[in-house]
Design an enzyme around this catalytic site. Structure first.
Site, PDB file in Angstrom:
ATOM      1  N   GLU A   1      -3.672   7.510  -3.835  1.00 32.08           N
ATOM      2  CA  GLU A   1      -3.042   6.405  -3.654  1.00 32.08           C
ATOM      3  C   GLU A   1      -3.627   5.149  -4.667  1.00 32.08           C
ATOM      4  O   GLU A   1      -3.742   5.020  -5.347  1.00 32.08           O
ATOM      5  CB  GLU A   1      -4.747   5.143  -2.452  1.00 32.08           C
ATOM      6  CG  GLU A   1      -4.532   4.452  -1.667  1.00 32.08           C
ATOM      7  CD  GLU A   1      -6.141   4.381  -1.227  1.00 32.08           C
ATOM      8  OE1 GLU A   1      -6.368   4.658   0.175  1.00 32.08           O
ATOM      9  OE2 GLU A   1      -6.882   3.760  -1.713  1.00 32.08           O
TER      10      GLU A   1
ATOM     11  N   TYR B   1       0.673  -0.752   0.271  1.00 31.40           N
ATOM     12  CA  TYR B   1      -0.262   0.079  -0.101  1.00 31.40           C
ATOM     13  C   TYR B   1       0.888   1.030   0.238  1.00 31.40           C
ATOM     14  O   TYR B   1       2.024   1.445   0.569  1.00 31.40           O
ATOM     15  CB  TYR B   1      -0.774  -0.325   1.154  1.00 31.40           C
ATOM     16  CG  TYR B   1      -1.531   1.163   1.623  1.00 31.40           C
ATOM     17  CD1 TYR B   1      -2.844   1.600   1.110  1.00 31.40           C
ATOM     18  CD2 TYR B   1      -1.158   2.503   1.669  1.00 31.40           C
ATOM     19  CE1 TYR B   1      -3.569   2.696   0.700  1.00 31.40           C
ATOM     20  CE2 TYR B   1      -2.128   3.533   2.165  1.00 31.40           C
ATOM     21  CZ  TYR B   1      -2.684   3.601   1.853  1.00 31.40           C
ATOM     22  OH  TYR B   1      -4.178   4.867   1.918  1.00 31.40           O
TER      23      TYR B   1
END
Ligand code: GDP
Ligand code: MN
Length: 380
Positions: free
Chosen positions: A189, A101
């Site tokens: 993101e 992530y």
């Protein structure tokens, strides 16, 4: 402005971040044709402005043309948390060794950019933050200093990614930071950021929020703007250039200035009412703008009363009052209106309104009084 995944990937690619080749499609036939061109295996992904598509059945791997047709057929039209899928993105499927992530966003309280990196990707980061907060390596970046390679490397090491991913991750994070800052994004993101068995690091998903106020600097954003989904009220307001946010109450709110509009929403709540919207008409409260604002509010069937709250500064109270009277001549309003005008030439403004006072239009000298009356009228 939130981008769809494939738009986010175009945005990333323009900063040199590696993404899979793919095509967007709006029909099963086009999706199948895209899959045939790309070559198998492909992954077919729902394009909606909401996360968790994988869990909802919106992300499927297809090994051949039959599977591509079946999955595209199932995903197009699928309802994911209230968002109906109109577009799919078909891309060449990647082999995955590990899922990570990575993100950049603004930490307003720290007055710095916040970078988050975790070896636990592919799952919701909120869940990781709750169960295993130490698994997220955070850095705060002073916008003046920016992010240099040595800092990025230390950060990647702190996140304990597979050492094979270090160089690729450092490269992508530097590019992602550039995309976030130079690209005028509020959020960038990548979840998951993957390590392939071959050692390459690659963005498999993209979640990007752009700062709409920077649109004038970016010609390429027009295509992104075209796919924005707004509710009907918000679209109508947007077309008129008004700053509008739809809410679910019954008191329509019009104010000049974002701060005053927020205070107006607050005071409606404070006296026991529920605002139907936030609407800032900005500095120039002329008849044209006022008529547009009243039209937008009037088209909202939930609105039972309208509270117009104006503080005259450069815009004078008498001009605003004349604007309101002219606007009322143009737009037929169904709900009673309560107006508070204060500031420059407030007295003259109130006199003009007094001459037009009726059951459908009243003027109150203070914000609190006006809010009370508007809320009372909405409850009738
Ligand atoms: P989200 O559920 O909306 O976040 O959609 P993602 O694009 O993140 O996909 C969800 C999951 O599907 C990923 O975490 C992967 O595990 C899987 N996935 C997506 N694309 C691929 C791919 O190209 N190959 C493989 N093997 N899995 C994929
Ligand atoms: Mn994802």
């Amino acid at each position: 402005m939130d981008l769809l995944e494939y738009q986010g990937k175009q945005f990333f690619a323009s900063f040199g971040i590696p993404v899979s080749p793919g095509e967007a499609a709006t029909t099963v036939e086009d999706a199948v044709a895209a899959a045939e061109r790309i070559g198998y295996p492909v992954v077919i992904k729902a394009q909606v402005h909401v996360g968790g598509r994988g869990k909802a059945g919106g992300v499927k791997l297809a090994a051949n043309v039959d599977e591509a047709r079946e999955h595209a057929g199932n995903i197009l039209g699928l309802d994911i948390k209230g968002h109906v899928v109109k577009t799919v993105w078909v891309e060449f499927a990647s082999d995955i060794a590990e899922e990570y992530y990575a993100s950049f966003t603004l930490d307003r309280s720290a007055k710095k950019h916040l970078g988050m990196l975790s070896a636990q990707g592919g799952v919701e980061i909120e869940a990781v933050a709750e169960t295993d907060p130490d698994a997220i390596a955070k850095i705060w970046i002073d916008p003046v200093d920016g992010l240099d390679e040595a800092t990025a490397r230390t950060w990647v090491e702190a996140a304990k990614l597979n050492p094979a991913a270090t160089d690729g991750a450092v490269d992508i994070l530097l590019k992602l930071y550039r995309a976030y800052t130079e690209g005028d994004a509020d959020l960038c993101e990548i979840n998951p950021l993957i390590l392939k068995p071959t050692g390459e690091v690659h963005a498999l998903d993209a979640k990007v929020t752009l700062d709409g106020n920077a649109q004038f600097r970016h010609e390429g954003w027009e295509a992104f703007e075209a796919t924005q989904v707004r509710d009907e009220r918000e679209q109508a307001a947007h077309d008129k250039g008004l700053q509008y946010v739809g809410l679910d109450g019954t008191v329509g709110v019009i104010a000049n200035g974002a701060g005053l509009a927020m205070s107006t929403v607050d005071i409606v709540n404070q006296v026991g009412g529920k605002p139907a919207n936030f609407l800032d008409i900005g500095g120039g409260a002329n008849a044209e703008v006022m008529a547009g604002a009243l039209e937008v509010i009037n088209n909202d069937p939930n609105v039972k009363s309208i509270f117009i709250n104006i503080f005259g500064g450069i815009t004078k109270g008498d001009e605003v009052a004349n604007g309101i009277v002219t606007a009322l001549g143009r737009v037929k309003i169904d709900a009673p209106i309560v107006i508070r005008i204060d500031g420059t030439n407030a007295e003259q403004g109130r006199e003009i309104l007094a001459a037009h006072e009726s059951e459908m239009l009243q003027s109150k000298p203070t914000m609190l009084e006006a809010a009370r009356v508007a809320v009372e009228l909405a409850a009738k």
